[in-house]
Motif scaffolding. Structure first.
Motif, mmCIF file in Angstrom:
data_model
loop_
_atom_site.group_PDB
_atom_site.id
_atom_site.type_symbol
_atom_site.label_atom_id
_atom_site.label_comp_id
_atom_site.label_asym_id
_atom_site.label_seq_id
_atom_site.Cartn_x
_atom_site.Cartn_y
_atom_site.Cartn_z
ATOM 1 N N THR A 218 0.818 -1.216 0.000
ATOM 2 C CA THR A 218 0.000 0.000 0.000
ATOM 3 C C THR A 218 0.851 1.265 0.000
ATOM 4 N N ASN A 219 2.166 1.106 -0.116
ATOM 5 C CA ASN A 219 3.085 2.237 -0.138
ATOM 6 C C ASN A 219 2.953 2.973 -1.469
ATOM 7 N N ALA A 220 2.695 4.265 -1.407
ATOM 8 C CA ALA A 220 2.472 5.071 -2.610
ATOM 9 C C ALA A 220 3.684 5.076 -3.534
ATOM 10 N N ILE A 221 4.865 5.267 -2.988
ATOM 11 C CA ILE A 221 6.077 5.334 -3.809
ATOM 12 C C ILE A 221 6.307 4.006 -4.527
ATOM 13 N N PHE A 222 6.152 2.894 -3.815
ATOM 14 C CA PHE A 222 6.329 1.579 -4.420
ATOM 15 C C PHE A 222 5.318 1.360 -5.545
ATOM 16 N N ASN A 223 4.059 1.714 -5.311
ATOM 17 C CA ASN A 223 3.016 1.521 -6.314
ATOM 18 C C ASN A 223 3.171 2.465 -7.499
ATOM 19 N N ILE A 224 3.641 3.687 -7.274
ATOM 20 C CA ILE A 224 3.908 4.602 -8.384
ATOM 21 C C ILE A 224 5.052 4.059 -9.237
ATOM 22 N N PHE A 225 6.072 3.521 -8.587
ATOM 23 C CA PHE A 225 7.176 2.909 -9.320
ATOM 24 C C PHE A 225 6.685 1.738 -10.179
ATOM 25 N N LEU A 226 5.882 0.842 -9.590
ATOM 26 C CA LEU A 226 5.330 -0.287 -10.350
ATOM 27 C C LEU A 226 4.452 0.211 -11.502
ATOM 28 N N PHE A 227 3.640 1.225 -11.231
ATOM 29 C CA PHE A 227 2.771 1.793 -12.261
ATOM 30 C C PHE A 227 3.611 2.335 -13.421
ATOM 31 N N ALA A 228 4.634 3.107 -13.096
ATOM 32 C CA ALA A 228 5.491 3.687 -14.133
ATOM 33 C C ALA A 228 6.186 2.594 -14.943
ATOM 34 N N LEU A 229 6.626 1.557 -14.265
ATOM 35 C CA LEU A 229 7.279 0.447 -14.942
ATOM 36 C C LEU A 229 6.312 -0.257 -15.896
ATOM 37 N N LEU A 230 5.087 -0.489 -15.449
ATOM 38 C CA LEU A 230 4.091 -1.140 -16.294
ATOM 39 C C LEU A 230 3.676 -0.242 -17.464
ATOM 40 N N ILE B 249 3.873 0.882 -23.257
ATOM 41 C CA ILE B 249 4.220 1.759 -24.381
ATOM 42 C C ILE B 249 5.137 1.002 -25.347
ATOM 43 N N SER B 250 6.082 0.275 -24.791
ATOM 44 C CA SER B 250 6.960 -0.534 -25.622
ATOM 45 C C SER B 250 6.178 -1.634 -26.331
ATOM 46 N N PHE B 251 5.270 -2.265 -25.620
ATOM 47 C CA PHE B 251 4.452 -3.341 -26.188
ATOM 48 C C PHE B 251 3.631 -2.844 -27.373
ATOM 49 N N PHE B 252 3.124 -1.616 -27.284
ATOM 50 C CA PHE B 252 2.317 -1.056 -28.361
ATOM 51 C C PHE B 252 3.147 -0.364 -29.437
ATOM 52 N N GLY B 253 4.458 -0.544 -29.411
ATOM 53 C CA GLY B 253 5.308 -0.073 -30.495
ATOM 54 C C GLY B 253 5.890 1.313 -30.315
ATOM 55 N N GLY B 254 5.764 1.913 -29.139
ATOM 56 C CA GLY B 254 6.316 3.243 -28.910
ATOM 57 C C GLY B 254 7.827 3.272 -29.019
ATOM 58 N N PHE B 255 8.480 2.227 -28.584
ATOM 59 C CA PHE B 255 9.921 2.066 -28.692
ATOM 60 C C PHE B 255 10.237 0.604 -28.413
#
Length: 187
Positions: A81-93, A98-104
């Motif tokens: 439930t840690n905000a920083i940990f979940n924001i990091f996971l969110f950003a990673l996903l 974005i990569s999966f959809f061909g962005g890079f």
């Protein structure tokens, strides 16, 4: 003994509920796709599916116990439930999507790819199955962490056997549908 069975069954129910959470449910098609590509020999496919399920169980029980021993029963719940940990996971996903959809293109350094290609026959896919199980655990953590944390808090204060039984029940319930989907991906 009754309380250990109650802990196991409660956590088993929690694991079944976790399967339908938004962090876990989307992993089912990934699992089916992964095992469809591997499904040449039915015997090897079933063995791989069982290995996958046992890997999920071992990872969940192992990580749960390590975190419980190191930070107490509240540690897992706090981390998930840690905000920083979940924001990091969110950003990673988001980055991966974005990569999966061909962005890079995300690519390993070519030297890594070459070494992996050279050893792919030696691993017989076990490493990839373990990585798939670990991916399930990591990706689903934001949704399963609060469930596991709550269950471990309930088991806290008892012996280390209570959290172990709880994690085992949870992991079995979570691994069972994934193992079945892996065993019969064409269904």
């Amino acid at each position: 003994r009754d309380s250990l069975w109650k802990t196991f069954l409660t956590c088993l129910l929690g694991g079944l509920i976790a399967v339908i959470t938004p962090c876990v449910w989307p992993i089912i098609p990934m699992t089916v796709s992964f095992f469809l590509k591997r499904g040449k020999d039915p015997k090897k496919g079933k063995r791989a599916a069982i290995t996958y399920g046992l890997s999920i169980i071992a990872i969940y029980v192992g990580l749960g116990l390590i975190i419980t021993v190191l930070s107490g029963a509240d540690g897992l719940n706090s981390l998930s439930t840690n905000a920083i940990f979940n924001i990091f996971l969110f950003a990673l996903l988001v980055l991966f999507s974005i990569s999966f959809f061909g962005g890079f293109d995300l690519a390993l350094p070519s030297t890594w790819s070459t070494k992996i290609d050279q050893h792919v026959d030696k691993t017989s896919g076990l490493l990839s199955i373990l990585l798939m199980a670990f991916t399930l655990v990591i990706v689903s953590f934001s949704c399963t962490g609060p469930i596991i944390g709550t269950l471990l808090v309930e088991a806290a204060g008892k012996s280390l056997l209570a959290p172990t039984m709880g994690m085992l029940g949870f992991a079995i319930a979570l691994a069972l549908p994934f193992s079945l989907f892996a065993m019969f991906p064409s269904v």
